[in-house]
Design an enzyme around this catalytic site. Structure first.
Site, short mmCIF file in Angstrom:
data_model
loop_
_atom_site.label_atom_id
_atom_site.label_comp_id
_atom_site.label_asym_id
_atom_site.label_seq_id
_atom_site.Cartn_x
_atom_site.Cartn_y
_atom_site.Cartn_z
CD GLU A 45 -3.02 -0.85 2.29
OE1 GLU A 45 -2.84 0.05 3.14
OE2 GLU A 45 -3.99 -1.62 2.33
CG ASP A 56 -1.92 7.76 9.18
OD1 ASP A 56 -2.15 6.56 9.44
OD2 ASP A 56 -1.96 8.23 8.04
#
Length: 272
Positions: A45, A56
């Site tokens: 990815e 994140d």
């Protein structure tokens, strides 16, 4: 057929790694990708870097900043992929692009066509507004570009069903809410139930991520019914450490991949 996780033995979980394009710098990333291909890692990815991701944690946010400082924009990433992808034999690449940072200034059909023309194997659009989802799905179908869809283990049945319907590359099941970089804290029964529910609704592989750090985590997810595991922050942290110490990034990442059982027994030493 997209072919993600298609060539693994039935008793072995697939493995996907996450990296930001440009961290490490693209020439080194090319060596990393060839190593992953030699090791028969199934999927990378690869994110077009974008700042301030709300999902994140600090490790991936710092990685994105390093990649952006190195000039990692969409044009550079697609040019890079156009050069490296024809040389890969096993590794498949799913491109992750953020709607606000990367896609919004282009029309969706133009963006999708550019991604498809790079030869990338799948696409995941982060933060795509729901009102644009149908148009994006139409564009990827017309371009013949497999789509990665996402949902959470705790998502409603309606959200899970929509993700299962949209996914044509694979379905990324996020194990639990929160930011990336922690440990795998998902309730095992809830996760197994979500996997069973999704398996009834889709034939594409289901990969589970968020908090996957070790071979034990990979094996646990496989035992719960996942087709594959996605390793993000733990691998990105090894890249960060190698860069900070002036170590060989490819060798350090290669060592980390070996720890993600069952690859350690089957991986042959890579060549650059």
């Amino acid at each position: 057929m997209s072919g993600f996780f298609a060539h693994r033995p039935p008793d072995r979980p697939g493995l996907a790694m996450f990296l930001n394009a440009g961290d490490p710098p693209l020439p080194v990333l090319a060596d990393v990708m060839r190593m992953l291909d030699d090791c028969r890692v199934d999927c990378l990815e690869l994110a077009v870097p974008f700042p301030h991701s709300v999902t994140d944690g600090p490790v991936i946010r710092r990685s994105a900043q390093r990649a952006l400082a190195d000039g990692g924009g969409l044009d550079e990433v697609l040019d890079f992929l156009g050069g490296i992808l024809p040389r890969l034999r096993h590794l498949r690449v799913a491109l992750l692009a953020d709607w606000s940072h990367t896609v919004r200034d282009l029309t969706v059909p133009v963006f999708v066509r550019r991604v498809a023309d790079s030869g990338v194997h799948g696409l995941l659009v982060h933060g795509l507004p729901p009102r644009l989802r149908a148009g994006c799905l139409e564009a990827v179908r017309e371009a013949g570009l497999p789509m990665v869809a996402t949902c959470y283990a705790a998502s409603t049945a309606e959200v899970k069903a929509a993700a299962a319907e949209c996914a044509t590359a694979y379905l990324y099941l996020v194990a639990h809410y929160g930011r990336s970089g922690g440990r795998l804290t998902a309730d095992h029964r809830e996760l197994a139930a979500a996997l069973a529910e999704l398996r009834k609704a889709t034939a594409v592989p289901i990969a589970v991520g968020f908090g996957v750090r070790s071979g034990a985590d990979v094996d646990l997810l496989h035992g719960l019914g996942a087709d594959a595991a996605v390793v993000g922050s733990a691998g990105v942290a090894r890249i960060e450490q190698a860069l900070a110490e002036g170590a060989d990034v490819v060798e350090e990442f290669h060592t980390f991949v070996h720890t993600l059982s069952p690859y350690s027994a089957n991986t042959r030493r890579h060549t650059r």
